[in-house]
Design a protein around this motif. Structure first.
Motif, PDB file in Angstrom:
ATOM      1  N   ARG A 113       0.996  -1.240   0.038  1.00  0.00           N
ATOM      2  CA  ARG A 113      -0.083   0.075   0.060  1.00  0.00           C
ATOM      3  C   ARG A 113       0.923   1.206   0.115  1.00  0.00           C
ATOM      4  O   ARG A 113       0.375   2.169  -0.755  1.00  0.00           O
ATOM      5  CB  ARG A 113      -0.952  -0.095   1.097  1.00  0.00           C
ATOM      6  N   GLU A 160       0.675   4.266  -2.838  1.00  0.00           N
ATOM      7  CA  GLU A 160       0.443   5.358  -2.465  1.00  0.00           C
ATOM      8  C   GLU A 160       1.361   6.374  -3.021  1.00  0.00           C
ATOM      9  O   GLU A 160       1.242   7.536  -3.329  1.00  0.00           O
ATOM     10  CB  GLU A 160       0.076   5.559  -1.097  1.00  0.00           C
ATOM     11  N   VAL A 168      -5.294   3.734  -1.940  1.00  0.00           N
ATOM     12  CA  VAL A 168      -5.691   2.440  -2.065  1.00  0.00           C
ATOM     13  C   VAL A 168      -6.407   2.165  -0.201  1.00  0.00           C
ATOM     14  O   VAL A 168      -5.993   2.780   0.545  1.00  0.00           O
ATOM     15  CB  VAL A 168      -4.335   1.371  -1.777  1.00  0.00           C
ATOM     16  N   TRP A 195      -4.569  -6.432   5.276  1.00  0.00           N
ATOM     17  CA  TRP A 195      -3.325  -6.564   4.840  1.00  0.00           C
ATOM     18  C   TRP A 195      -3.044  -7.729   4.152  1.00  0.00           C
ATOM     19  O   TRP A 195      -2.532  -7.798   2.797  1.00  0.00           O
ATOM     20  CB  TRP A 195      -2.309  -6.284   5.913  1.00  0.00           C
ATOM     21  N   LEU A 207      -4.580  -7.569   0.595  1.00  0.00           N
ATOM     22  CA  LEU A 207      -3.651  -6.654  -0.400  1.00  0.00           C
ATOM     23  C   LEU A 207      -2.349  -7.512  -0.876  1.00  0.00           C
ATOM     24  O   LEU A 207      -2.189  -7.401  -1.739  1.00  0.00           O
ATOM     25  CB  LEU A 207      -3.167  -5.534   0.533  1.00  0.00           C
TER      26      LEU A 207
END
Length: 472
Positions: free
Chosen positions: A416, A420, A426, A431, A434
């Motif tokens: 993430r 970003e 996002v 977690w 992802l």
């Protein structure tokens, strides 16, 4: 098993002594699965042994291992020759599909408020493996309306417009749905999930049109450079999963009475025109209608967020499934034949002039929606004449790592932060989720598109890049 390259983007796969028709994989050498690490090619060969199969067992450029059929698998069986239907050729997430909406808003107008939009969607869009929904159904009677009429019922109830149905595959509903073939357990799972993303590779993504390759067709689709779009990828949730489970069991019991033997028990099947086959097709259609309504509800929730923050509207470009079996008529050997066309992780790609297209898309062809993964581009393409695989093409980039492998090599929090830093907002449900969907777990989407186009499966119209992603 023998693998031989027949052309730049075509491989022949054969299993000695068991092939009714050949297996064909549309891929470049770089995209072809490694037989030592991925059983997808064996699955292509196994599918070629299905009763009633015609022409070939096909696999798309995003091919990888799945349940029964490979993901990216396409096969048609001749119903008049006792051709079968197999739930393995549809998958557990029946009518999983992609919906693309185009905003009357360009990238510059989003500005610093992207974070506010993402936060609103983060709180608005239910996701994850459990319950939670945009629309709380009142009971089974209302659920049966959804199973019968799909997005059409949602629009009648005020969740969308008539134009939404015109730009949706099958005008928003498969007409042969049989809610009575759906078990009580499946209905129970569906009651609390209508209007939710689910988990895994499902997403809602804010995108911008990065490049146009055909101005005329892009205009017909309603796309222009710099435009903001929203892509939604989800399916029929627990209801579809339960329908697949129920009917696989029923078919495994019924196969001996039809004298059917298959090389893999996950290819359980029965003649499509048998009582068990008709029951599955009716239940599958009901799940497809649930999936269409599910994406319709999520689109409406997204429209409300855009209207509140920007005063913007979102028009539907198209909605198409990639886990479905459809009864279609195709010209084979000089005559029209009624076929059961399985598309497992593969999408329809109708050419210009096809009778199933809405009138305003007849000259352009069907919009084909092929997403990449987090941080990578997605593509809008169109169907082309002469498609060699029953008007089918790939549905995404295709995995090259399992979810477990991806989670071992990537930390969700680190991923993430990298996204970003690259300007992609996002919002993930977990977690772990992802990490499992990291871009490195997938094939190169640009190479997949080059292959799909080179193999004559479709033609690219526009390239979209992500600004923000809501992950299941």
């Amino acid at each position: 098993m023998r693998i031989a390259q027949e052309g730049p983007y075509r491989f022949r796969v054969e299993q000695e002594g068991s092939m009714r028709v050949p297996g064909v994989v549309f891929a470049s050498p770089a995209l072809l699965p490694d037989p030592a690490a991925d059983e997808a090619l064996q699955q292509v060969a196994d599918v070629a042994a299905l009763p009633g199969i015609v022409v070939a067992s096909y696999a798309m450029p995003d091919v990888h291992w799945g349940y029964g059929f490979p993901i990216g698998g396409v096969a048609a069986t001749d119903i008049q020759a006792d051709g079968v239907v197999s739930p393995g050729g549809v998958g557990f997430d029946i009518s999983c599909g992609v919906r693309l909406l185009a905003a009357d808003l360009d990238r510059g107008a989003i500005g610093s408020r992207l974070g506010a939009l993402m936060d609103r969607l983060d709180h608005t869009i239910p996701r994850g493996p459990g319950r939670g929904a945009v629309w709380s159904l009142t009971g089974r009677a209302q659920l049966e309306e959804i199973l019968t009429d799909g997005a059409r019922y949602a629009v009648r109830a005020g969740h969308g417009t008539t134009r939404d149905l015109e730009r949706c595959e099958d005008a928003g509903a498969v007409i042969d749905a049989t809610p009575k073939a759906v078990s009580g357990r499946a209905e129970q799972r569906g009651l609390g999930q209508l209007g939710s993303l689910g988990s895994g590779n499902h997403f809602l993504e804010i995108q911008t049109v990065d490049q146009i390759y055909d101005d005329t067709v892009a205009k017909a689709f309603g796309l222009h450079p710099g435009q903001i779009c929203v892509m939604i990828h989800c399916g029929s949730r627990g209801l579809g999963h339960q329908i697949c489970t129920d009917h696989v069991r029923a078919m495994q019991t019924a196969m001996p009475q039809y004298g059917i033997a298959v090389p893999d028990r996950q290819l359980a099947c029965v003649p499509a025109d048998s009582p068990e086959g008709r029951a599955y097709l009716g239940a599958m259609a009901a799940a497809a209608n649930y999936g269409r309504a599910n994406r319709q509800l999520l689109a409406e929730a997204t429209r409300r967020a855009f209207a509140t923050l920007y005063g913007a509207t979102l028009d539907l470009v198209y909605d198409v499934s990639h886990n479905l079996a459809k009864i279609e008529t195709h010209q084979l050997d000089g005559r029209r034949r009624r076929l059961c066309v399985h598309r497992k992780g593969a999408t329809r790609a109708l050419p210009p002039g096809h009778p199933d297209l809405p009138a305003d898309l007849s000259d352009a062809g069907q919009p084909v929606l092929i997403p990449g993964t987090m941080g990578t581009a997605s593509y809008v393409l169109t169907g082309v004449p002469g498609n060699p695989a029953f008007n089918s093409t790939c549905h995404g980039a295709g995995r090259r790592q399992s979810r477990h492998q991806a989670a071992r090599t990537v930390r969700g929090k680190d991923l993430r932060e990298r996204l970003e830093a690259a300007g992609i907002a996002v919002r993930g449900a977990s977690w772990r989720g992802l990490a499992e969907e990291a871009p490195t777990a997938y094939k190169d989407i640009d190479a997949v598109i080059v292959t799909a186009e080179g193999a004559g499966l479709c033609r690219k119209i526009a390239r979209l890049v992500p600004l923000g992603v809501i992950k299941g």
